[in-house]
Design an enzyme around this catalytic site. Structure first.
Site, PDB file in Angstrom:
ATOM      1  CG  ASP A  30      -1.866   1.130   1.263  1.00  0.00           C
ATOM      2  OD1 ASP A  30      -3.179   0.744   1.259  1.00  0.00           O
ATOM      3  OD2 ASP A  30      -1.369   2.327   1.223  1.00  0.00           O
ATOM      4  CG  HIS A 100      -8.670  -2.882  -1.214  1.00  0.00           C
ATOM      5  ND1 HIS A 100      -9.630  -2.267  -1.849  1.00  0.00           N
ATOM      6  CD2 HIS A 100      -8.518  -2.094  -0.076  1.00  0.00           C
ATOM      7  CE1 HIS A 100     -10.013  -1.085  -1.131  1.00  0.00           C
ATOM      8  NE2 HIS A 100      -9.473  -1.102  -0.080  1.00  0.00           N
TER       9      HIS A 100
HETATM   10  P1  5GP Z   1      -9.692   1.709   1.268  1.00  0.00           P
HETATM   11  O1  5GP Z   1      -9.423   2.941   1.784  1.00  0.00           O
HETATM   12  O2  5GP Z   1     -10.336   1.729   0.247  1.00  0.00           O
HETATM   13  O3  5GP Z   1      -9.769   0.733   2.054  1.00  0.00           O
HETATM   14  O4  5GP Z   1      -8.115   1.470   0.725  1.00  0.00           O
HETATM   15  C1  5GP Z   1      -7.655   2.004  -0.260  1.00  0.00           C
HETATM   16  C2  5GP Z   1      -5.955   1.758  -0.170  1.00  0.00           C
HETATM   17  O5  5GP Z   1      -5.514   1.742  -1.538  1.00  0.00           O
HETATM   18  C3  5GP Z   1      -5.243   3.053   0.490  1.00  0.00           C
HETATM   19  O6  5GP Z   1      -4.691   2.426   1.815  1.00  0.00           O
HETATM   20  C4  5GP Z   1      -4.486   3.697  -0.269  1.00  0.00           C
HETATM   21  O7  5GP Z   1      -3.177   4.099   0.099  1.00  0.00           O
HETATM   22  C5  5GP Z   1      -4.289   2.751  -1.308  1.00  0.00           C
HETATM   23  N1  5GP Z   1      -3.797   3.314  -2.787  1.00  0.00           N
HETATM   24  C6  5GP Z   1      -4.600   3.936  -3.522  1.00  0.00           C
HETATM   25  N2  5GP Z   1      -4.148   4.374  -4.540  1.00  0.00           N
HETATM   26  C7  5GP Z   1      -2.986   3.398  -4.894  1.00  0.00           C
HETATM   27  C8  5GP Z   1      -1.972   3.492  -5.813  1.00  0.00           C
HETATM   28  O8  5GP Z   1      -1.841   3.834  -6.680  1.00  0.00           O
HETATM   29  N3  5GP Z   1      -0.994   2.317  -5.293  1.00  0.00           N
HETATM   30  C9  5GP Z   1      -0.919   1.621  -4.033  1.00  0.00           C
HETATM   31  N4  5GP Z   1       0.264   0.921  -4.005  1.00  0.00           N
HETATM   32  N5  5GP Z   1      -1.765   1.833  -3.232  1.00  0.00           N
HETATM   33  C10 5GP Z   1      -2.882   2.787  -3.515  1.00  0.00           C
END
Ligand code: 5GP
Ligand code: ZN
Length: 141
Positions: A30, A100
């Protein structure tokens, strides 16, 4: 899926730091690294959230999580624990709508991850608990 950042990562249109890959899943760091080694595990098939999995895909994806967790434990000898977080829908803090699972290694009580579970147990009578459990139970297919 078009315009899905995680589908683009799977297809290598956007670079990522790969941790594990097979025909079903991709695991990568992440970008926020809430704690060192913070990893996301995603199905290669684009599905939005937990409500989208059929039994077969769930079995395939979730069964691979423990081996990734164990590899993190071996990679980071100072790791004391691991939080598995799976946000579903905006209300629950989901910001990328390709399902995810966050694997967040824990090192100290003062590291940069926090999770609060308020204890509301005293507000629920036994009858209320029975009714709530039954209402879910009745919908299980
Ligand atoms: P959510 O908030 O949907 O549970 O988590 C999404 C996660 O995706 C976040 O922790 C964010 O840091 C990660 N994320 C978003 N865009 C990218 C990206 O382009 N590359 C990577 N490696 N992580 C990402
Ligand atoms: Zn996607």
């Amino acid at each position: 899926m078009e315009n899905c950042i995680f589908c683009k990562i799977i297809n290598k249109e956007i670079p990522s730091y790969s941790v594990y890959e097979d025909e079903d899943i991709y695991a990568f760091l992440d970008i926020t690294q809430t704690t060192k080694g913070h990893t996301l595990v995603i199905p290669k098939k684009h599905i939005t959230d937990i409500f989208d999995y059929d039994d077969e895909l769930a079995a395939v994806v979730f069964s691979k999580v423990p081996k990734i967790a164990r590899s993190m434990e071996k990679a980071f000898p100072d790791m004391q624990g691991l939080n598995m977080v799976n946000n579903n829908k905006e209300m629950a803090y989901q910001s990328v709508f390709h399902s995810h699972i966050h694997l967040i290694p824990r090192y100290t009580k003062k590291d940069d991850f926090a999770l609060t579970f308020k204890d509301n147990g005293k507000k629920y009578t036994s009858e209320m608990m029975t009714k709530i459990a039954k209402s879910i139970q009745e919908e299980i297919e």
